[in-house]
Design a protein around this motif. Structure first.
Motif, mmCIF file in Angstrom:
data_model
loop_
_atom_site.group_PDB
_atom_site.id
_atom_site.type_symbol
_atom_site.label_atom_id
_atom_site.label_comp_id
_atom_site.label_asym_id
_atom_site.label_seq_id
_atom_site.Cartn_x
_atom_site.Cartn_y
_atom_site.Cartn_z
ATOM 1 N N CYS A 45 -0.490 -30.282 -57.986
ATOM 2 C CA CYS A 45 -0.792 -30.019 -59.393
ATOM 3 C C CYS A 45 -1.456 -31.210 -60.063
ATOM 4 N N ILE A 46 -0.901 -32.395 -59.840
ATOM 5 C CA ILE A 46 -1.448 -33.599 -60.474
ATOM 6 C C ILE A 46 -2.869 -33.864 -59.998
ATOM 7 N N ILE A 47 -3.073 -33.819 -58.686
ATOM 8 C CA ILE A 47 -4.392 -34.100 -58.124
ATOM 9 C C ILE A 47 -5.424 -33.073 -58.598
ATOM 10 N N SER A 48 -5.048 -31.805 -58.596
ATOM 11 C CA SER A 48 -6.001 -30.747 -58.921
ATOM 12 C C SER A 48 -6.496 -30.841 -60.357
ATOM 13 N N VAL A 49 -5.594 -31.100 -61.295
ATOM 14 C CA VAL A 49 -5.992 -31.190 -62.697
ATOM 15 C C VAL A 49 -6.989 -32.323 -62.900
ATOM 16 N N PHE A 50 -6.717 -33.477 -62.337
ATOM 17 C CA PHE A 50 -7.605 -34.619 -62.527
ATOM 18 C C PHE A 50 -8.934 -34.436 -61.796
ATOM 19 N N ALA A 55 -14.695 -33.607 -62.082
ATOM 20 C CA ALA A 55 -15.862 -32.865 -61.608
ATOM 21 C C ALA A 55 -16.724 -32.400 -62.767
ATOM 22 N N VAL A 56 -16.110 -31.866 -63.815
ATOM 23 C CA VAL A 56 -16.876 -31.395 -64.973
ATOM 24 C C VAL A 56 -17.544 -32.557 -65.700
ATOM 25 N N ILE A 57 -16.826 -33.660 -65.858
ATOM 26 C CA ILE A 57 -17.400 -34.823 -66.556
ATOM 27 C C ILE A 57 -18.614 -35.374 -65.798
ATOM 28 N N SER A 148 -4.184 -24.912 -56.572
ATOM 29 C CA SER A 148 -5.074 -26.044 -56.797
ATOM 30 C C SER A 148 -6.371 -25.617 -57.477
ATOM 31 N N ILE A 149 -6.919 -24.478 -57.067
ATOM 32 C CA ILE A 149 -8.152 -23.982 -57.685
ATOM 33 C C ILE A 149 -7.922 -23.671 -59.162
ATOM 34 N N LEU A 150 -6.849 -22.952 -59.463
ATOM 35 C CA LEU A 150 -6.565 -22.574 -60.848
ATOM 36 C C LEU A 150 -6.357 -23.811 -61.726
ATOM 37 N N GLY A 155 -8.156 -27.988 -65.492
ATOM 38 C CA GLY A 155 -8.443 -29.384 -65.806
ATOM 39 C C GLY A 155 -9.856 -29.565 -66.328
ATOM 40 N N GLY A 156 -10.808 -28.803 -65.771
ATOM 41 C CA GLY A 156 -12.180 -28.843 -66.281
ATOM 42 C C GLY A 156 -12.261 -28.349 -67.712
#
Length: 243
Positions: A45-50, A55-57, A148-150, A155-156
């Motif tokens: 969860c932590i890794i996926s959000v960041f 990626a978006v930034i 992780s995808i969700l 996070g994006g």
């Protein structure tokens, strides 16, 4: 090298022989699913959000041209997260957490002669120790990948809401625009293959440990390194075959 690969295949064959008592194996599978899935949920969860936010930034930073619609950042981040970030990076992280645990656990049982005791009692040690871990990996890695995808896409969204580069409406439009279900299918296939590789390779390294505590640590290190290399190679092959 070929001798080691032959032993690896033989160990897998022994691991999936018909179990002596199905209820015992089923209980082990459930326990391993909890260990692999629930135990790894926090770090995923932590890794996926960041990763999703970063990626978006980064995509927004590179799309500085006024001729390019900002909504495309959502599409690029979506495909990158689904195809590569969630399955592959999560697998590499899980190789360190799950893989090292499997190798050290089985390696400790080997050097303390617990595996020898199981074999003397007529128990199929590879089946009892390895197959539940492999099955748990095959079942839980895809579920962790979906989570992780969700969370990566969430996070994006959070990164867009916290900055003025891309609006949240543009990001959501980019997520929906020209979505190809093949990317999600490829991601699920990758996570299944990665789960099998990590659990089986690390179990192999632990099962053939010899020596003492130092060798158990070395087996765990080898299991993580070899499984990471195999995951990256499998990532290349699957991507080339399916895309």
């Amino acid at each position: 090298m070929f001798h080691s690969f032959g032993r690896y295949l033989l160990l897998l064959k022994l691991s999936f022989k018909k179990p002596e008592k199905f209820s015992v194996y089923w209980a082990e599978v459930m326990r391993e699913m909890v260990s692999v899935g629930i135990g790894s949920l926090g770090i995923i969860c932590i890794i996926s959000v960041f990763i999703g936010a970063v990626a978006v930034i980064q995509v927004a930073f590179q799309l500085s041209s006024p001729l390019v619609p900002k909504s495309i950042a959502g599409s690029i981040a979506r495909d990158s997260t689904i195809l590569e970030f969630s399955p592959t990076i999560s697998a590499l992280v899980l190789a360190g957490r799950v893989g090292s645990s499997i190798a050290s656990q089985i390696g400790t049982m080997r050097v303390t002669e617990q595996i020898d005791a199981l074999e003397i009692m007529g128990v199929n040690a590879p089946g009892y120790l390895i197959s539940p871990k492999v099955i748990a990996g095959l079942l839980m890695f895809p579920m962790l990948n979906v989570v992780s995808i969700l969370l990566g896409l969430t996070g994006g969204y959070g990164a867009c809401a916290a900055s003025n580069d891309i609006s949240t409406s543009q990001y959501i439009y980019g997520l929906r625009d020209a979505f190809n279900s093949l990317t999600l299918q490829t991601s699920v296939v990758k996570s299944i293959v990665f789960g099998f590789i990590i659990t089986s390779v690390c179990a192999y390294q632990g099962f053939y440990t010899s020596g003492g505590a130092l060798e158990v640590g070395q087996s765990a290190t080898k299991g993580v390194v070899y499984s990471c290399i195999a995951v990256l190679f499998a990532d290349l092959v699957i991507t080339r075959m399916l895309l």
